[in-house]
Scaffold this active site. Structure first.
Site, PDB file in Angstrom:
ATOM      1  N   HIS A   1      50.225  -7.992-133.130  1.00  0.00           N
ATOM      2  CA  HIS A   1      48.924  -8.316-132.538  1.00  0.00           C
ATOM      3  C   HIS A   1      47.882  -8.306-133.647  1.00  0.00           C
ATOM      4  O   HIS A   1      47.970  -7.495-134.562  1.00  0.00           O
ATOM      5  CB  HIS A   1      48.525  -7.263-131.490  1.00  0.00           C
ATOM      6  CG  HIS A   1      47.074  -7.345-131.113  1.00  0.00           C
ATOM      7  ND1 HIS A   1      46.622  -8.230-130.177  1.00  0.00           N
ATOM      8  CD2 HIS A   1      45.977  -6.706-131.601  1.00  0.00           C
ATOM      9  CE1 HIS A   1      45.301  -8.116-130.087  1.00  0.00           C
ATOM     10  NE2 HIS A   1      44.893  -7.193-130.935  1.00  0.00           N
TER      11      HIS A   1
ATOM     12  N   LYS B   1      54.388  -4.617-132.986  1.00  0.00           N
ATOM     13  CA  LYS B   1      54.833  -4.410-131.609  1.00  0.00           C
ATOM     14  C   LYS B   1      56.254  -3.820-131.563  1.00  0.00           C
ATOM     15  O   LYS B   1      56.963  -3.812-132.583  1.00  0.00           O
ATOM     16  CB  LYS B   1      54.756  -5.747-130.865  1.00  0.00           C
ATOM     17  CG  LYS B   1      53.308  -6.274-130.722  1.00  0.00           C
ATOM     18  CD  LYS B   1      53.248  -7.550-129.884  1.00  0.00           C
ATOM     19  CE  LYS B   1      51.826  -8.055-129.739  1.00  0.00           C
ATOM     20  NZ  LYS B   1      51.744  -9.253-128.844  1.00  0.00           N
TER      21      LYS B   1
ATOM     22  N   ASN C   1      56.482 -10.923-129.709  1.00  0.00           N
ATOM     23  CA  ASN C   1      56.056 -11.743-130.844  1.00  0.00           C
ATOM     24  C   ASN C   1      55.562 -10.935-132.037  1.00  0.00           C
ATOM     25  O   ASN C   1      54.710 -11.379-132.793  1.00  0.00           O
ATOM     26  CB  ASN C   1      55.047 -12.812-130.395  1.00  0.00           C
ATOM     27  CG  ASN C   1      53.752 -12.224-129.883  1.00  0.00           C
ATOM     28  OD1 ASN C   1      53.603 -11.020-129.818  1.00  0.00           O
ATOM     29  ND2 ASN C   1      52.818 -13.094-129.536  1.00  0.00           N
TER      30      ASN C   1
ATOM     31  N   TYR D   1      44.794  -4.262-123.176  1.00  0.00           N
ATOM     32  CA  TYR D   1      44.922  -5.668-122.781  1.00  0.00           C
ATOM     33  C   TYR D   1      44.118  -5.995-121.515  1.00  0.00           C
ATOM     34  O   TYR D   1      44.443  -6.951-120.809  1.00  0.00           O
ATOM     35  CB  TYR D   1      46.391  -6.024-122.579  1.00  0.00           C
ATOM     36  CG  TYR D   1      47.134  -6.311-123.872  1.00  0.00           C
ATOM     37  CD1 TYR D   1      46.759  -7.383-124.699  1.00  0.00           C
ATOM     38  CD2 TYR D   1      48.220  -5.541-124.274  1.00  0.00           C
ATOM     39  CE1 TYR D   1      47.437  -7.659-125.875  1.00  0.00           C
ATOM     40  CE2 TYR D   1      48.907  -5.816-125.455  1.00  0.00           C
ATOM     41  CZ  TYR D   1      48.513  -6.872-126.247  1.00  0.00           C
ATOM     42  OH  TYR D   1      49.191  -7.155-127.411  1.00  0.00           O
TER      43      TYR D   1
ATOM     44  N   GLU E   1      38.692  -3.005-130.579  1.00  0.00           N
ATOM     45  CA  GLU E   1      40.089  -2.590-130.740  1.00  0.00           C
ATOM     46  C   GLU E   1      40.261  -1.507-131.805  1.00  0.00           C
ATOM     47  O   GLU E   1      41.076  -0.595-131.627  1.00  0.00           O
ATOM     48  CB  GLU E   1      40.947  -3.816-131.066  1.00  0.00           C
ATOM     49  CG  GLU E   1      41.052  -4.767-129.873  1.00  0.00           C
ATOM     50  CD  GLU E   1      41.738  -6.085-130.199  1.00  0.00           C
ATOM     51  OE1 GLU E   1      41.832  -6.925-129.281  1.00  0.00           O
ATOM     52  OE2 GLU E   1      42.188  -6.281-131.352  1.00  0.00           O
TER      53      GLU E   1
HETATM   54  P1  ATP Z   1      47.690 -11.089-129.642  1.00  0.00           P
HETATM   55  O1  ATP Z   1      46.485 -10.919-128.745  1.00  0.00           O
HETATM   56  O2  ATP Z   1      48.856 -10.231-129.276  1.00  0.00           O
HETATM   57  O3  ATP Z   1      47.389 -11.061-131.088  1.00  0.00           O
HETATM   58  P2  ATP Z   1      47.450 -13.873-129.188  1.00  0.00           P
HETATM   59  O4  ATP Z   1      45.984 -13.672-129.353  1.00  0.00           O
HETATM   60  O5  ATP Z   1      48.124 -14.845-130.071  1.00  0.00           O
HETATM   61  O6  ATP Z   1      48.242 -12.565-129.411  1.00  0.00           O
HETATM   62  P3  ATP Z   1      46.955 -13.849-126.344  1.00  0.00           P
HETATM   63  O7  ATP Z   1      46.719 -15.109-125.633  1.00  0.00           O
HETATM   64  O8  ATP Z   1      45.798 -12.951-126.647  1.00  0.00           O
HETATM   65  O9  ATP Z   1      47.788 -14.175-127.676  1.00  0.00           O
HETATM   66  O10 ATP Z   1      48.035 -13.030-125.529  1.00  0.00           O
HETATM   67  C1  ATP Z   1      48.224 -11.656-125.798  1.00  0.00           C
HETATM   68  C2  ATP Z   1      49.686 -11.350-125.803  1.00  0.00           C
HETATM   69  O11 ATP Z   1      50.187 -11.581-124.490  1.00  0.00           O
HETATM   70  C3  ATP Z   1      50.551 -12.246-126.710  1.00  0.00           C
HETATM   71  O12 ATP Z   1      50.633 -11.811-128.018  1.00  0.00           O
HETATM   72  C4  ATP Z   1      51.889 -12.150-126.021  1.00  0.00           C
HETATM   73  O13 ATP Z   1      52.571 -10.973-126.421  1.00  0.00           O
HETATM   74  C5  ATP Z   1      51.519 -12.072-124.564  1.00  0.00           C
HETATM   75  N1  ATP Z   1      51.558 -13.384-123.921  1.00  0.00           N
HETATM   76  C6  ATP Z   1      50.633 -14.383-124.041  1.00  0.00           C
HETATM   77  N2  ATP Z   1      50.976 -15.445-123.328  1.00  0.00           N
HETATM   78  C7  ATP Z   1      52.142 -15.132-122.702  1.00  0.00           C
HETATM   79  C8  ATP Z   1      53.008 -15.796-121.816  1.00  0.00           C
HETATM   80  N3  ATP Z   1      52.754 -17.032-121.401  1.00  0.00           N
HETATM   81  N4  ATP Z   1      54.119 -15.149-121.400  1.00  0.00           N
HETATM   82  C9  ATP Z   1      54.385 -13.885-121.795  1.00  0.00           C
HETATM   83  N5  ATP Z   1      53.600 -13.184-122.646  1.00  0.00           N
HETATM   84  C10 ATP Z   1      52.504 -13.798-123.083  1.00  0.00           C
HETATM   85 MG    MG Z   2      44.847 -12.175-128.311  1.00  0.00          MG
END
Ligand code: ATP
Ligand code: MG
Length: 137
Positions: A115, A9, A112, A49, A126
């Site tokens: 992804h 990211k 974070n 997303y 994806e």
């Molecule tokens: P990713 O899909 O990015 O691998 P993940 O599966 O761990 O991460 P998801 O729940 O799919 O997390 O959320 C997708 C992305 O949305 C997260 O990686 C983060 O960048 C963002 N995100 C998730 N929850 C929050 C939140 N509460 N506040 C802000 N951003 C969030």
């Molecule tokens: Mg995810």
């Protein structure tokens, strides 16, 4: 063998961490079989997303993902999806195990670092979102 989609990211690209993250993939049996650096458009970030469209953080997430270049790669290996998720660590870096990518490079739940696809269905969607069959080696 299995394939998964990984994105480094904008926060981790800005930190100059692409090489360190690639080294973790390669040391753990994941092969980079396709890769491209790109600046996501708003439409691309929203499409990628789409499953999070109704979530309160959606607009912030799209803004973050379009804030700078990302490095997108398809990874291949035994249990690539789960292996990559283990290497990434928990979504919230405060909860991520020591030694994971997010523990070492992420600063917040939003910024974070990486992804990774979370299921075989999302991995297929994806990988196809970013790469044509002919671009995967
Ligand atoms: P990713 O899909 O990015 O691998 P993940 O599966 O761990 O991460 P998801 O729940 O799919 O997390 O959320 C997708 C992305 O949305 C997260 O990686 C983060 O960048 C963002 N995100 C998730 N929850 C929050 C939140 N509460 N506040 C802000 N951003 C969030
Ligand atoms: Mg995810």
């Amino acid at each position: 063998v299995e394939r998964t989609l990984s994105i480094i990211k904008p926060d981790a690209v800005a930190k100059n961490a692409i090489g360190e993250i690639y080294a973790r993939f390669e040391k753990n049996g994941l092969r980079i079989v396709a890769a491209k650096m790109m600046q996501l458009s708003q439409a691309q970030a929203e499409g990628f997303y789409a499953e999070h469209k109704e979530r309160p953080f959606f607009n912030d997430l799209v803004g973050f993902m379009t804030s700078g270049p990302v490095m997108v790669q398809a990874l291949e290996g035994e249990n690539a999806i789960a292996t990559n998720r283990e290497l990434m660590g928990a979504t919230d870096p405060q909860k991520a195990d020591a030694g994971t990518i997010r523990a070492d490079f992420a600063q917040s739940v939003e910024a974070n670092a990486v992804h990774g696809s979370d299921s075989s269905e999302s991995a297929a969607r994806e990988v196809a979102f970013f790469f044509e069959d002919g671009e995967i080696c």
